[in-house]
Design an enzyme around this catalytic site. Structure first.
Site, PDB file in Angstrom:
ATOM      1  N   GLU A  95      37.258  51.375  43.809  1.00 15.00           N
ATOM      2  CA  GLU A  95      37.333  49.905  43.770  1.00 15.00           C
ATOM      3  C   GLU A  95      38.469  49.393  44.655  1.00 15.00           C
ATOM      4  OE1 GLU A  95      38.803  51.787  41.701  1.00 15.00           O
ATOM      5  OE2 GLU A  95      40.589  50.816  40.896  1.00 15.00           O
ATOM      6  N   HIS A 129      40.272  55.936  43.238  1.00 13.97           N
ATOM      7  CA  HIS A 129      39.988  54.519  43.014  1.00 13.97           C
ATOM      8  C   HIS A 129      39.035  53.953  44.074  1.00 13.97           C
ATOM      9  CE1 HIS A 129      42.960  53.508  39.871  1.00 13.97           C
ATOM     10  NE2 HIS A 129      43.657  54.495  40.379  1.00 13.97           N
ATOM     11  N   CYS A 181      40.142  56.610  37.098  1.00  9.29           N
ATOM     12  CA  CYS A 181      41.544  57.014  36.935  1.00  9.29           C
ATOM     13  C   CYS A 181      41.892  57.096  35.449  1.00  9.29           C
ATOM     14  CB  CYS A 181      42.463  56.059  37.699  1.00  9.29           C
ATOM     15  SG  CYS A 181      44.126  56.721  37.888  1.00  9.29           S
TER      16      CYS A 181
END
Lengths: 273, 1015
Positions: A232, A230, A96
């Site tokens: 994660e 994202h 990002c």
């Protein structure tokens, strides 16, 4: 010290360092929170790490263009350290805002010389504003990208206002495409794999109207990788957008996003330890 | 020095590349279309950076693409206007408007630009400044649209300036050009002495002209303090005026005693009468009687209430390792004047309350609840107010920027509309914090540990003339004279850097005491913490300033943002300062905590204020107020024919209070920190509304926290008791829907009231105060019954606006926020129906309660007031509700519940439709079974009444038997089945009530608040 070490950068409005450290630890690495100024002042050194992660966030409030000011801090303040790190075959990920940083400092899509020359950018979403929604990614199966090996598709949240991948030299796009650098693209989840296309998909399948539906790119070596979404944030099944519909009780565990980080840590274990 | 430094003008705009729109320009275009129904052909935006610095021409040239313009996708220039470049702008625009900040207003992009400039040219550090402008160029503007009108929609004259080029000027290339926003030079005044030995009228005059918001009794209490011989004696020794306060002392007292800071109405002695029951009684402090007492009683029964009422937020033990804290507050007055800046300072301000809790907690989730005038309001707007749609857009943008840039997810919220929020919008911002129970050095994190001798640090931003009188201003009604100095813009990045640094300092054991600088600035933060050690000594001369020349009292009370006040042991100061330097955060030692018994403020050597701690904190006289309750009367609603029910539901779905807020909510980051289990939206298309938020804040672990809100201001039109009870039940009901652990729940009460003190301006003060009394009694009754302690709260008591003689008061409004435990997030339940064939149940009793329902308001609005809002307002039976909630929660733990959604605004019918949106399916339902709950109920009451304690549930067919058994003894009715296709069919026994298209209902529901914009 037979463990992969990850430097997760922090400071100046980076805000995803906690979960970024967590996912690397979930796949067996040790991760340190490394304030950028600790690298600048010599208190810490990138040389001590195998992987550098630039997490998401709002470095410098996204003013003057997202990732721009942090990119400049790295490009001017840490130029030698960063180039040495990349040229020594170590791994880098930008997520990002971290991806925006890597693009604006010229590390992505990058070049063989690691010249840190910017060739692409991330423009405002066509919607003109920030959005948080889930998207489906498809990965290029023949890309040299170490991070995405063996992954076909993945559901991930996007959370950005400036994620539209553009360049001022359209020929570069073809070149990056041929070299497998356009590694992650938004895709219609209703289609069969593989079906990524160059034609911009409708909103919100493509949440930002990125050129060729590009969501993430790698450098020519495949060791440096960045993406707007994202992964994660999808480290466990209970973080998915529709898990209450599609995960049965007793089937909970690792989320789809973790594969990316495992790939990198495995690569580092095999090649860098 | 500034005069010899040149100003360079940099400009940036989007490059003309195929497939790259000017998204900034397009956003302006769509905003004009959406807010004002004005269609222009094209808008382009040029960003401007005015740089005052000693750059060489080469350096300036290099700076264009190294800093301000993106070399790939933007065009940049220095000292030439892009509008003069025909390859970028081939056609002459029709109107050009340039907007920029007024001098002294926070310019975050300018600050970032300066930081970036110093990365390139570190040697400029002592003599450089950057200011930003935005230039809008228009083509194809409809005739009779004036440039001035357009400009008024693109800037807020309270904080911004605009320059305009008309068509004639554009043709001559006479582009608008703002000067560099130089701050006017200030002249520091020496502390004035305020003579209080004057008549009562003059005392009031001193308070009013000084914006002190003190009443006569309070002014006289101060007067008599300065008459005490012991006080006079002490002052003589210090070289202070013996018989009168300095301006700094009076200001400090006014801040500390303001309604905003000391909650005088909640502390008042109230003489309460009830003309209905004949009650005639006295209440000595609503807060102590109805909020504190129940919580203290609950505290005796549980072991998890760690810190309540006295800190910046309440703290509960979440497990052995971690505690959670939560705080919510409002930022109403500033948001009325500058919606963007007011709301942004609201959210970053409440984040600081969390950071200032105990020894410092990390903010992990925000909730935002807004109350606005209707977005489609077409009535008269008093001069000085913005149209509600502009307030909405500005507040939303402010909270979005504040929350997103701080890296704190916005997990939950609500937006409420009512005509009476036109005068003052309500902007509730709440934040949840997380902290380790014990620090590495063994101290418990929820307790502050100050000792006399600790050094007082001011950390973060600098002090400026912005934000002077915020606390007293918000304790007054809004008028056309309201000062612009009370308005500020937050700086989330400065705060984020400070937050990172403070958390690191906490973990290193460096912090002894910490609080934020909010209302009242240093006077409150140091003054309040001085109470802990018994004194403080503060030197204003060393406080870093945004501009030279501020007077001592201004430095003392300025509410400039992004500041914490921290106490550090002398031996830790060097480590603390080194950490600040690393994070590029300013930290300045400004004083010492003492045990002298006084708060002493100096300007260098000169003492400018000396206030005994006891007088400062306990000297404010208790208010005595009168309250009288007579229930209002309302006409009954006139219900349409049952054959119109389907059409009524369609219109109800489109009501702003019910309509989907997805367009707005999606622009908040709700997933940062990777903890979001139940999100704002759920369902197969990710667009069905969630109930409470569930987060799993420790990465990889499955214990969760539940966060929910309840707010139903409509009901206070009938009875504020019912309004309060319904708000609490709504918050709990939402939490139950996701599977909250009912043994570990805590609440926050947040009151926003119109002025309830009887006066010439407020002739109905007794009634408004009686509403407050009833609301507090509901809070007491319901929280006790639910075992739901209030751990923190806030009140804002002057939500009235008088503009040009017209007074608008908000309806009494409570936001009840809830934080609870979730034992295992893998068992959390979402609101969307899951599979065709699942059985649908309604849990909880339905009564004929259409009073003040959303349906009654819709019928009232559609009939121009002929149809009334009367009837029975929903009543609460908390014991019955809680028993059902426990049974349902039990079912969830046993995996028997596929979905759960609460019935609130619009009742069962709306809830049923929303559950179908989530599964993209229809439903076949028969409501005849629920008619047995109440002998007066009819189909309208059953489907559109808003009886409390009701949850719509779906269950897999194979689990039905076990589910029904688990609910035995509680109202729980099998209504029907989730069906394939698009039809939602509702029957009452043999009678078909209506059959609606789910997708039509969804379109109506999603259409109303679609914020527009190119997509």
């Amino acid at each position: 010290m037979n463990q992969v070490r990850v430097a997760v950068l922090s400071g100046f409005g980076i805000n995803c360092e906690t979960e970024t450290m967590a996912v690397f630890e979930m796949v067996g690495a040790t991760a340190d929170r490394v304030h950028v100024n600790r690298l600048v002042n010599g208190e810490m050194s990138l040389d001590d790490y195998h992987i550098m992660a630039v997490p998401g966030g709002f470095s410098f409030g996204d003013h003057l263009g997202s990732g721009r000011l942090m990119g400049n801090r790295l490009r001017f303040g840490l130029r030698d350290q960063v180039r040495r790190f990349v040229q020594s075959g170590k791994l880098v990920i930008g997520i990002c805002n971290g991806f925006q940083v890597l693009v604006k400092m010229g590390l992505l899509p990058g070049d063989e010389e690691v010249s840190l020359t910017q060739t692409a950018s991330l423009a405002l979403n066509d919607s003109g504003h920030y959005e948080n929604r889930w998207a489906t990614l498809e990965f290029d199966p023949v890309s040299p990208c170490v991070w995405t090996k063996g992954i076909t598709r993945m559901r991930v949240p996007i959370r950005h206002g400036e994620g539209k991948f553009v360049t001022n030299d359209r020929e570069l796009l073809d070149r990056w495409s041929e070299s497998g650098q356009l590694v992650a693209r938004y895709v219609d989840p209703a289609t069969e794999y593989p079906s990524s296309s160059d034609e911009v998909l409708p909103y919100p399948i493509s949440p930002n109207q990125s050129w060729r539906n590009i969501a993430g790119v790698c450098d020519p070596t495949g060791l440096v990788f960045g993406l707007m979404p994202h992964p994660e944030a999808n480290h466990s099944t209970w973080l998915g957008a529709t898990w209450t519909r599609d995960v049965e009780d007793g089937e909970h565990g690792e989320g789809e996003g973790l594969a990316i980080f495992r790939n990198a840590v495995n690569y580092a274990e095999e090649n860098l330890l | 020095m500034g005069t010899t430094t040149p100003v360079f003008s940099f400009e940036v705009t989007t490059r003309d590349l195929a497939g790259l729109p000017d998204a900034r320009g397009d956003s302006v275009k769509s905003m004009l279309a959406s807010n004002y129904n004005l269609n222009v052909e094209s808008v382009r935006v040029i960003l401007g950076y005015q740089v005052r610095a000693k750059l060489s021409p080469d350096e300036a040239e290099r700076t264009v693409y190294d800093l301000f313009a993106d070399p790939v996708m933007e065009e940049g220039s220095v000292n030439t206007r892009l509008l003069d470049n025909p390859t970028i702008f081939s056609e002459v625009p029709q109107i050009v408007i340039q907007a920029g900040f007024k001098p002294g207003v926070t310019d975050n992009a300018g600050q970032a630009g300066l930081d970036g400039l110093l990365t390139l040219f570190p040697h400029l550090a002592n003599d450089a400044a950057v200011a930003t402008t935005r230039t809008y160029a228009f083509w194809g503007v409809p005739e009779n649209t004036s440039a001035e009108w357009l400009a008024s929609k693109l800037h807020n004259p309270m904080i911004e300036r605009a320059a305009i080029a008309s068509q004639a000027e554009c043709e001559k290339s006479a582009w608008p050009s703002l000067d560099f926003p130089d701050r006017p030079a200030l002249e520091q005044t020496t502390p004035a002495i305020v003579d209080l030995e004057v008549s009562d009228e003059e005392l009031i005059d001193i308070s009013e002209t000084g914006l002190l918001a003190l009443n006569l009794t309070e002014m006289k209490a101060i007067q008599s303090h300065y008459r005490e011989p012991s006080v006079r004696e002490a002052r003589e020794k210090l070289g202070l005026p013996q018989n009168a306060p300095t301006d700094a002392e009076l200001e400090c007292l006014a801040q500390t005693w303001s309604e905003h800071c000391s909650h005088k109405i909640f502390a008042a002695k109230i003489h309460h009468k009830d003309t209905e029951t004949g009650e005639d009684s006295t209440i000595d402090s609503l807060f102590k009687t109805h909020i504190m007492k129940p919580t203290l009683d609950i505290q005796k029964k549980v072991d998890w209430l760690l810190s309540i009422f006295h800190d910046n937020s309440g703290v509960i033990a979440w497990n052995d390792e971690w505690s959670l804290c939560m705080k919510a507050e409002t930022h109403n007055s500033p948001s009325a004047l500058d919606p963007f800046g007011g709301a942004m300072t609201g959210i970053v301000g409440v984040n600081r309350d969390i950071l200032g809790t105990g020894l410092g907690a990390r903010p992990i989730a925000n909730t935002d609840v807004f109350c606005f005038g209707p977005p489609d309001y077409s009535g008269n707007i008093p001069e000085g107010l913005f149209h509600p749609s502009r307030v909405f857009r500005g507040v939303h943008a402010g909270v979005r920027a504040g929350g997103n840039e701080s890296g704190i997810p916005t997990v939950n919220g609500a937006i409420i509309f009512d005509d009476r929020y036109l005068g003052k919008p309500l902007v509730y911002c709440g934040t949840v914090g997380l902290m380790p129970r014990t620090l590495p050095d063994g101290r418990e994190s929820h307790d502050k540990t100050p000792t006399p001798g600790d050094v007082v640090y001011m950390v973060g931003g600098r002090v400026g003339s912005d934000g002077i009188h915020g606390a007293t201003f918000s304790s007054l009604e809004l008028t056309e004279e309201s000062p612009s100095s009370a308005v500020q813009i937050g700086d989330p990045i400065t705060q984020k850097k400070m937050l990172d640094m403070i958390i690191e300092a906490r973990d290193e054991g460096l912090i002894q005491v910490i609080t934020d600088n909010g209302a009242g600035g240093l006077s409150s933060s140091v003054g309040e913490m001085a109470e802990l050690t018994g004194g403080a000594d503060l030197d204003l001369a060393v406080v870093p300033l945004k501009q030279a020349g501020l007077s001592p009292w201004e430095i003392l009370v300025s509410e400039s943002q992004e500041r914490m006040t921290v106490g550090i042991s002398p031996e830790d100061c060097a480590a603390f300062e080194a950490l600040a330097k690393l994070h590029e955060v300013e930290a300045t030692a400004v004083g010492t905590f003492t045990d002298s018994g006084a708060f002493v403020v100096r300007m260098g050597e000169d003492v400018v204020a000396h206030l005994p701690i006891s007088f400062l904190h306990d000297g404010c006289p208790q208010l005595e107020l009168d309250s009288e309750w007579t229930p209002p009367t309302h006409a009954e609603p006139i219900l349409p024919d049952v054959s119109e029910m389907g059409e009524v539901l369609l219109r109800l779905m489109a009501r702003p209070n019910i309509a989907s807020k997805e367009w707005w909510v999606r622009s908040y980051d709700h997933e940062v920190i990777a903890q979001s289990v139940i999100k704002p939206f759920c369902g197969v298309n990710h667009d069905a509304p969630g109930d409470a938020a569930v987060i799993a804040p420790i990465q990889g672990q499955t214990q969760g926290a539940v966060i929910s809100n309840g707010i139903v201001p409509r009901y206070s039109d009938i009875d504020a008791y019912a309004m309060t009870a319904a708000s609490i039940d709504e918050a709990l009901r939402n939490a139950v829907c996701v599977g909250v652990d009912l043994d570990l729940i805590a609440g926050l009460d947040n009151f926003c009231w119109p002025d309830p003190v009887e006066s010439a301006k407020t002739p109905d003060g007794r009634y408004k105060l009686a509403q407050l009394v009833r609301a507090n009694r509901a809070l007491d009754d319901v929280c006790r019954a639910y075992n739901l302690p209030c751990i923190s709260g806030k009140d804002s008591m002057k939500n009235d606006a008088t503009l040009h003689g017209e007074k608008i008061s908000i309806p009494p409004t409570i936001l009840f926020s809830l934080i609870g435990n979730h034992s295992d997030v893998r068992k959390a339940v979402s609101s969307d129906f899951k599979s065709v064939g699942d059985r649908i149940y309604l849990c909880g009793e339905s009564h004929h309660e259409l009073g003040a329902s959303e349906l009654s308001y819709m019928l009232r609005d559609e009939s121009n007031g002929k149809s009334g809002i009367g009837g029975r307002v929903p009543e609460i039976d908390p014991t019955r509700n809680l028993a059902m909630y426990r049974a349902l929660t039990n079912g969830m733990e046993n995996n028997l519940v596929a979905s759960a959604h609460d019935c609130s605004d619009g009742g069962l019918a709306v809830s049923l439709a929303e559950c179908c949106f989530g599964s993209n399916s229809g439903a076949d339902v028969d409501i005849s079974s629920i008619m047995s709950d109440c002998n007066q109920i009819d189909a309208w009451g059953a489907l559109f009444g808003e009886s409390l304690g009701r949850i719509l549930v779906s269950v897999k067919s194979e689990d039905c038997e076990a589910f029904e058994a688990s609910m035995s003894g509680h109202a729980c009715y099998n209504l029907g089945t989730v069906v394939d296709g698009d039809k939602i069919s509702v029957n009452n026994g043999e009678d078909r009530l209506f059959s609606s298209s789910m997708s039509n209902l969804r379109s109506a529901w999603k259409g109303t608040l679609d914020g527009g914009g190119p997509q």
